[in-house]
Each structure stands twice: as structure tokens, then as C-alpha cells.
Design an enzyme around this catalytic site. Structure first.
Site, mmCIF file in Angstrom:
data_model
loop_
_atom_site.group_PDB
_atom_site.id
_atom_site.type_symbol
_atom_site.label_atom_id
_atom_site.label_comp_id
_atom_site.label_asym_id
_atom_site.label_seq_id
_atom_site.Cartn_x
_atom_site.Cartn_y
_atom_site.Cartn_z
ATOM 1 C CG HIS A 28 23.319 27.529 -26.365
ATOM 2 N ND1 HIS A 28 22.977 28.750 -25.780
ATOM 3 C CD2 HIS A 28 22.547 27.511 -27.678
ATOM 4 C CE1 HIS A 28 22.004 29.307 -26.473
ATOM 5 N NE2 HIS A 28 21.509 28.540 -27.508
ATOM 6 C CB SER A 72 18.833 32.909 -25.159
ATOM 7 O OG SER A 72 19.976 31.869 -25.385
ATOM 8 C CE LYS A 83 14.479 33.454 -31.028
ATOM 9 N NZ LYS A 83 15.467 32.584 -30.589
ATOM 10 N NE ARG A 141 15.454 24.499 -27.081
ATOM 11 C CZ ARG A 141 15.367 25.836 -27.016
ATOM 12 N NH1 ARG A 141 15.675 26.581 -25.928
ATOM 13 N NH2 ARG A 141 14.725 26.314 -27.790
#
Ligand code: PNS
Length: 173
Positions: free
Chosen positions: A29, A140, A53, A102
């Protein structure tokens, strides 16, 4: 000289929003944030909920970590929003969104998000940036897993985040 100055004053500030759950913020990030500042003047890093999440860190904790990392950097603003991204963008009057892309696995979700958001608010544009190669597979979730198993998490996150992860997982052992 005076002309140059006037041009500078008349130039509109280029502002963008980087939304995400940042639970927690990783080096990937941070890399995206720094890259975006090569072509915009100010970036609003906007912390929010991911629809599916369950958050590990509270909004407050996530924002505190981001603010600590970018202390003294006036061009980086940390905020949070609740609700739809498009509503937040309208309220903020910012229509440029930054997202990190990504691996191919990100593509479906991001593509769907861009097109849905565009339907809701046609003036939005999204710029995708790719982080440095070493962060391509960083997430993360992986960071939390490494921290939970007492791995060398400082390789993947800023120092303040590594410290906070250790506190959270091991402080009451
Ligand atoms: O870092 P993440 O978790 O991949 O970020 C995803 C996020 C939070 C940016 C996205 O879920 C979002 O924009 N949530 C706000 C609610 C919203 O607008 N949902 C509609 C998206 S199509």
C-alpha cells in the site's frame, strides 16, 4: 517570474482518493501511495469496510497507523468513510480513484468494482498502479497470518504496523 507564479496559483490541485480496508496497511500500500504522488498533488487515503471481511483492527487503529507512517506529509490525508464509495466521492468532490493491482487474481474484483461504480457515478475515473515486484503477492491477510504465527512480519509492513500486530497477537499471553 510573476507569470510563472500566476500559472502556479491558477493551476487546480490534482486530488485523488485511495480507498481500501488497510487492515493493516502493508509496504505494498505504501508503495502505491508513493507512486500515485508522482502525478497527483494530494492523496486522500480513505479507510473503509470491506463488504465481506471481518475487520481485525478498528477504524481508529488503522487510521492511527497510517497517520503515524505519513506523519509530516501534508500531501497525504487519512480519512474514513462508511457506506458507498460513490457517495463519499460525491461528498468529497473528488472523482479520481487510485487502486493497486497486483496479480491477475485481483482483476475480476477490480473490474467489477470499476464498472459498477461507473454506473453509479459516471464521472469517476480509476487509475490502477502496480507495486514493486516484491510486493506483488503481499496482502493484509498474509501479513496477519505471518504475525499470528510469530513470523518476521517487519519484512512486509512499516515498523509501527509490525509493533501493533505483535501487541495485538501476543500482549496478553
Ligand atoms: O482494500 P480492499 O478491501 O480491497 O478495498 C475494497 C473497498 C473497501 C475499496 C471496496 O469494497 C469499497 O469501495 N467499499 C465501499 C462500499 C462500496 O462502495 N461498495 C460497492 C463497490 S462496487
Amino acid at each position: 517570474m510573476v507569470r510563472q507564479r500566476l500559472e502556479f496559483m491558477e493551476r487546480k490541485e490534482r486530488l485523488a482518493v485511495y480507498p481500501g480496508s488497510f487492515d493493516p496497511v502493508t509496504n505494498g500500500h505504501v508503495d502505491i501511495i508513493e507512486r500515485s504522488l508522482k502525478f497527483i498533488d494530494r492523496l486522500i487515503v480513505s479507510v473503509t469496510h470491506h463488504p465481506t471481511k471481518k475487520p481485525f483492527f478498528s477504524f481508529k487503529e488503522r487510521m492511527e497507523m497510517l497517520r503515524e507512517i505519513f506523519k509530516g506529509r501534508d500531501e497525504i490525508i487519512v480519512e474514513y468513510f462508511d457506506g458507498l464509495l460513490v457517495d463519499y466521492l460525491k461528498k468529497r468532490g473528488v472523482y479520481l480513484v487510485i487502486r493497486g493491482l497486483r496479480a491477475v487474481s485481483d482483476f475480476d474484483y477490480e473490474f467489477q468494482m470499476v464498472l459498477t461504480n461507473r454506473k453509479l457515478l459516471p464521472q469517476i475515473e480509476t487509475i490502477f498502479l502496480t507495486p514493486r515486484e516484491e510486493y506483488l503477492y503481499l496482502s493484509s491477510s498474509a501479513v496477519k497470518e505471518i504475525a499470528r504465527l510469530n513470523g518476521p512480519v517487519e519484512k512486509f509492513v512499516p515498523e509501527v504496523v509490525a509493533k501493533k500486530l505483535k501487541e495485538k497477537f501476543f500482549s496478553n499471553l
